[in-house]
Enzyme design. Structure first.
Site, PDB file in Angstrom:
ATOM      1  N   PHE A   1     -11.176  -4.772  -5.953  1.00 32.78           N
ATOM      2  CA  PHE A   1     -11.390  -5.609  -4.566  1.00 32.78           C
ATOM      3  C   PHE A   1     -10.733  -4.642  -3.613  1.00 32.78           C
ATOM      4  O   PHE A   1      -9.823  -5.127  -2.873  1.00 32.78           O
ATOM      5  CB  PHE A   1     -10.376  -6.986  -4.588  1.00 32.78           C
ATOM      6  CG  PHE A   1     -10.679  -7.844  -6.055  1.00 32.78           C
ATOM      7  CD1 PHE A   1     -11.657  -8.844  -5.998  1.00 32.78           C
ATOM      8  CD2 PHE A   1      -9.845  -7.814  -7.094  1.00 32.78           C
ATOM      9  CE1 PHE A   1     -12.167  -9.490  -6.868  1.00 32.78           C
ATOM     10  CE2 PHE A   1     -10.282  -8.411  -8.456  1.00 32.78           C
ATOM     11  CZ  PHE A   1     -11.189  -9.367  -8.212  1.00 32.78           C
TER      12      PHE A   1
ATOM     13  N   SER B   1     -17.208  -6.461  -3.906  1.00 31.04           N
ATOM     14  CA  SER B   1     -18.762  -6.785  -3.814  1.00 31.04           C
ATOM     15  C   SER B   1     -19.367  -7.035  -2.565  1.00 31.04           C
ATOM     16  O   SER B   1     -20.643  -6.729  -2.438  1.00 31.04           O
ATOM     17  CB  SER B   1     -18.555  -8.126  -4.247  1.00 31.04           C
ATOM     18  OG  SER B   1     -17.582  -8.952  -3.589  1.00 31.04           O
TER      19      SER B   1
ATOM     20  N   ARG C   1       0.893  -1.244   0.227  1.00 31.28           N
ATOM     21  CA  ARG C   1      -0.085   0.051  -0.029  1.00 31.28           C
ATOM     22  C   ARG C   1       0.863   1.316  -0.066  1.00 31.28           C
ATOM     23  O   ARG C   1       0.669   2.310  -0.729  1.00 31.28           O
ATOM     24  CB  ARG C   1      -0.873  -0.215   1.095  1.00 31.28           C
ATOM     25  CG  ARG C   1      -2.158  -1.023   1.135  1.00 31.28           C
ATOM     26  CD  ARG C   1      -3.134  -0.682   2.304  1.00 31.28           C
ATOM     27  NE  ARG C   1      -2.691  -1.243   3.594  1.00 31.28           N
ATOM     28  CZ  ARG C   1      -3.080  -2.360   4.002  1.00 31.28           C
ATOM     29  NH1 ARG C   1      -3.826  -3.231   3.432  1.00 31.28           N
ATOM     30  NH2 ARG C   1      -2.693  -2.894   5.103  1.00 31.28           N
TER      31      ARG C   1
ATOM     32  N   ASP D   1      -6.283  -6.770  -6.436  1.00 26.98           N
ATOM     33  CA  ASP D   1      -5.854  -7.715  -5.207  1.00 26.98           C
ATOM     34  C   ASP D   1      -7.178  -8.388  -4.856  1.00 26.98           C
ATOM     35  O   ASP D   1      -7.752  -8.539  -3.854  1.00 26.98           O
ATOM     36  CB  ASP D   1      -5.745  -6.526  -4.175  1.00 26.98           C
ATOM     37  CG  ASP D   1      -5.188  -7.255  -2.809  1.00 26.98           C
ATOM     38  OD1 ASP D   1      -4.656  -8.487  -2.794  1.00 26.98           O
ATOM     39  OD2 ASP D   1      -5.192  -6.416  -1.582  1.00 26.98           O
TER      40      ASP D   1
ATOM     41  N   CYS E   1      -2.860 -14.232  -3.560  1.00 26.48           N
ATOM     42  CA  CYS E   1      -2.597 -14.617  -2.571  1.00 26.48           C
ATOM     43  C   CYS E   1      -3.028 -16.285  -2.303  1.00 26.48           C
ATOM     44  O   CYS E   1      -3.299 -16.741  -1.374  1.00 26.48           O
ATOM     45  CB  CYS E   1      -3.149 -13.716  -1.290  1.00 26.48           C
ATOM     46  SG  CYS E   1      -5.177 -13.753  -1.539  1.00 26.48           S
TER      47      CYS E   1
END
Ligand code: SAH
Length: 394
Positions: free
Chosen positions: A227, A250, A211, A299, A339
């Site tokens: 995301f 979402s 970040r 992400d 990930c």
């Protein structure tokens, strides 16, 4: 003392100090151990390999606590391991940087199945294995003593508990449950974190460095944060001087907290547009409307938790990366992550390369990204390196 004997030749991974014993490697179990109980693991010639926690339900029949035959698995053992883990964090993640830190990262800290995160003055603990479950009271007491804090909230509600035959459990384990979201500070930005209902233990601490890296690259750019969860990358982009951010997720709850995070840091309300949508559809919609961006972040959640889902996950990664490439202006940056434990760094790079090829863009990798240093990777446990990312320039 209960003991687990391995089949001939199945001690190889343990001799490399890999801490998992799969059910298929077990020849026989002596002494009817309970779940979580400490057992001795021996090879077929009855040589000692390690002390570990037994689990009758899981495919991972034993997780090793210690390779030292002379070491007892007791409160003093957990004290030593926790002290070492906490001391490492103090050295690696200075308090000026953040007050939200992963203190214990399971296998990578020699404590299989145990996660402990600190959010300001509250600890969040997650027991993901029968062994961690069995010692949770001892561990909770030690954590209070070693940290000097009073509150521990338990988030043992991850799906993997089912594989261990453990029920989902969440609630205050020591002290009080927080009355609402907690406030943390990360690299001068403030965030609300909902430790009781947020994802994982509340925040994606593993992306802290990435970040910050994004912040350094965002100046004057139009950013698309896919995301976005509660706005971690979006707010860092603004802090770095981005012109605007479109943030897509979402989860309505995540976006609501994202809006509050924007307010908390006094950014102009209109600088971020929050879009509640499925990213796969949103990217297509943006393409169809001819939109373009200078920087896109991808992400996504774990598409392939294990190797069984790799093929489907690869298609999903390729899909979003291909669409992202098409939305980028020349000179634009793609910051893309996986990930998934089942997708290693090499495969991820191949997928992204395939996506660029199909999108008809030339891309360069300008940086490889990893999880933050409070999520270390023990050399004997390569699975610990789950987060990989690339910064690409098109
Ligand atoms: N970048 C974030 C963390 C992202 S976690 C940070 O730094 O904090 C992954 C996010 O993807 C979650 O917030 C989840 O709600 C969201 N998500 C999962 N599937 C999705 C989908 N198909 N479309 C949009 N969002 C999705």
């Amino acid at each position: 003392m209960s003991a687990v004997y391995l089949k001939p030749g199945r001690e190889k991974s343990l001799l490399r100090r890999h801490p998992w014993v799969f059910s298929g490697a077990v020849e026989r179990v002596m002494g009817a151990p309970e779940d979580g109980q400490t057992v001795q693991v021996l090879d077929s010639a009855r040589r000692f390999l390690g002390w570990g926690a037994y689990s009758s339900h899981s495919q991972m029949r034993v997780r090793i606590w210690s390779w030292d035959q002379g070491e007892a698995i007791d409160a003093a053992f957990f004290r030593r391991r926790l002290e070492a883990a906490l001391a490492a964090r103090q050295a690696l993640v200075p308090e000026v940087q953040t007050n939200a830190v992963r203190l214990v990262h399971a296998e990578s800290d020699g404590l299989p199945g145990l996660i402990v995160d600190r959010y300001a003055d509250t600890l969040v603990m997650q027991c993901l294995s029968s062994g961690a479950e069995r010692w949770r009271e001892t561990i909770a007491d030690l954590l209070l003593e070693l940290s000097g804090l009073e509150n521990i909230y338990e988030r043992s509600d991850a799906d993997v508990r089912q594989l261990e035959g453990l029920p989902s459990r969440l609630g205050p384990l020591r002290g009080q449950a927080p009355e609402g979201p907690l406030q943390i500070c990360e690299n001068e930005l403030k965030f609300w974190v909902d430790i009781t209902q947020g994802h994982k233990t509340g925040f994606y601490l593993d992306q802290r460095q990435n970040r910050l890296r994004l912040r350094q690259l965002a100046r004057d750019r139009e950013v698309l944060d896919c995301f976005c969860y509660t706005g971690g990358f979006a707010l860092n982009a603004l802090a770095g001087g981005a012109r605007s951010v479109l943030a897509v997720d979402s989860s309505a709850e995540a976006l609501a907290l994202g809006r509050r995070n924007l307010e908390l840091n006094d950014f102009p309300y209109a600088q971020v547009e929050w879009l509640e949508a499925d990213v796969f559809q949103a990217l297509r919609g943006l393409r169809d409307r001819g939109r373009s961006f200078d920087l896109v972040v991808l992400d996504p959640p774990k598409f392939a938790p294990t190797t069984a889902q790799v093929e489907r996950a690869s298609r999903a990664y390729k899909d979003i990366n291909l669409l992202a490439f098409k939305l980028l202006r020349p000179g634009g940056l793609l910051v893309t992550f996986s990930c998934s434990g089942g997708v290693d760094a090499g495969l991820f790079q191949k997928i992204v390369a395939g996506a660029a090829l199909d999108a008809g863009v030339d891309g360069q990798i300008v940086e490889h990204l990893h999880q933050a240093p409070d999520h270390p990777v023990a050399l004997n446990f390569p699975e610990g390196a789950y987060l990989k990312g690339l910064i690409l320039r098109v």
